[in-house]
Design a protein around this motif. Structure first.
Motif, PDB file in Angstrom:
ATOM      1  N   GLN A   2       2.394  -7.899   6.995  1.00 29.57           N
ATOM      2  CA  GLN A   2       1.753  -6.656   6.624  1.00 29.57           C
ATOM      3  C   GLN A   2       0.317  -6.601   7.125  1.00 29.57           C
ATOM      4  O   GLN A   2      -0.371  -7.619   7.213  1.00 29.57           O
ATOM      5  CB  GLN A   2       1.758  -6.504   5.095  1.00 29.57           C
ATOM      6  N   SER A   3      -0.142  -5.381   7.450  1.00 30.90           N
ATOM      7  CA  SER A   3      -1.520  -5.201   7.886  1.00 30.90           C
ATOM      8  C   SER A   3      -2.463  -5.479   6.739  1.00 30.90           C
ATOM      9  O   SER A   3      -2.180  -5.156   5.592  1.00 30.90           O
ATOM     10  CB  SER A   3      -1.733  -3.755   8.364  1.00 30.90           C
ATOM     11  N   GLU A 114       5.419  -2.519  16.657  1.00 34.11           N
ATOM     12  CA  GLU A 114       4.900  -3.333  15.559  1.00 34.11           C
ATOM     13  C   GLU A 114       5.183  -2.684  14.203  1.00 34.11           C
ATOM     14  O   GLU A 114       5.425  -3.366  13.207  1.00 34.11           O
ATOM     15  CB  GLU A 114       3.392  -3.535  15.729  1.00 34.11           C
ATOM     16  N   ASP A 118       6.129  -3.294   9.782  1.00 39.08           N
ATOM     17  CA  ASP A 118       4.841  -3.241   9.091  1.00 39.08           C
ATOM     18  C   ASP A 118       4.668  -1.851   8.486  1.00 39.08           C
ATOM     19  O   ASP A 118       4.301  -0.905   9.179  1.00 39.08           O
ATOM     20  CB  ASP A 118       3.721  -3.550  10.090  1.00 39.08           C
TER      21      ASP A 118
END
Length: 210
Positions: A2-3, A114, A118
């Motif tokens: 996860q960001s 990406e 995410d």
């Protein structure tokens, strides 16, 4: 993975000049290095700022590239060409031209890939690119309604669904054409796409038999 979400900070306001330099440097690095070799250290060097300056603004490379690409799409303007069809053709040609730019193409494809794993990044793409460009659909539809080319939609929920659908149809078709199929979204294709979008598949092509 996860960001990371940056923590809330107080202190000196962000510099618009520094932000612009960082986003421009990110696009420059995308063209020269490509997605895989782009680093925040290189972007900071190109922009003439400290690496810590980047991390105060962006959680990482993914978020930085999203914002750098989003700024390109902010260049889109809806022309007032006298008809809904001409307005659509004008903005779609602009959109295709942006997607043809190496920094937009490589950056957008990378962050979308990406974002499949995410959720926070997917939300950033939606907020920074999709939601900001919905303005074009809202403006174009309102103008067409004033001209009498489209009927009014008094129900807010139905109106919102229509806006989302129009955006998805236009963005999806152009992205697929330019980035997936790798074919040109030239004037002839844009004209045909707009005709199908507005009139449907059962309408005869221009000049076709009645």
């Amino acid at each position: 993975m996860q960001s990371r979400r940056p923590a809330s900070r107080t202190g000196r306001p962000r510099s618009a000049t520094a932000d612009a330099a960082i986003l421009a440097a990110t696009r420059e690095a995308l063209v020269e290095l490509g997605w895989s070799k782009l680093t925040l250290s290189d972007v900071a060097l190109r922009a003439g700022v400290a690496k810590t300056t980047l991390y105060r603004r962006w959680a990482g490379k993914n978020e930085l590239v999203v914002d750098a690409v989003a700024e390109l799409f902010d260049e889109l303007e809806l022309p007032d060409s006298g008809s809904l069809a001409a307005d659509i053709e004008g903005v779609v040609l602009q959109f295709a031209a942006i997607l043809a730019r190496p920094e937009a193409r490589s950056g957008l494809m990378a962050v979308v890939a990406e974002a499949t794993r995410d959720d926070a990044l997917r939300e950033r793409i939606r907020a920074s690119i999709v939601d900001r460009q919905l303005r074009l659909v809202l403006e174009g539809r309102a103008r067409a309604q004033r001209r009498g080319e489209l009927p009014p939609e008094p129900d807010p929920a139905e109106s919102s669904r229509t806006v989302d659908l129009i955006f998805d149809m236009v963005a999806g078709a152009v992205v697929h054409r330019t980035l997936v199929s790798g074919k040109p979204a030239d004037r002839a294709w844009v004209h045909d796409f707009t005709r199908v979008l507005l009139l449907g598949l059962t309408t005869q092509p221009d000049g076709g038999a009645a």
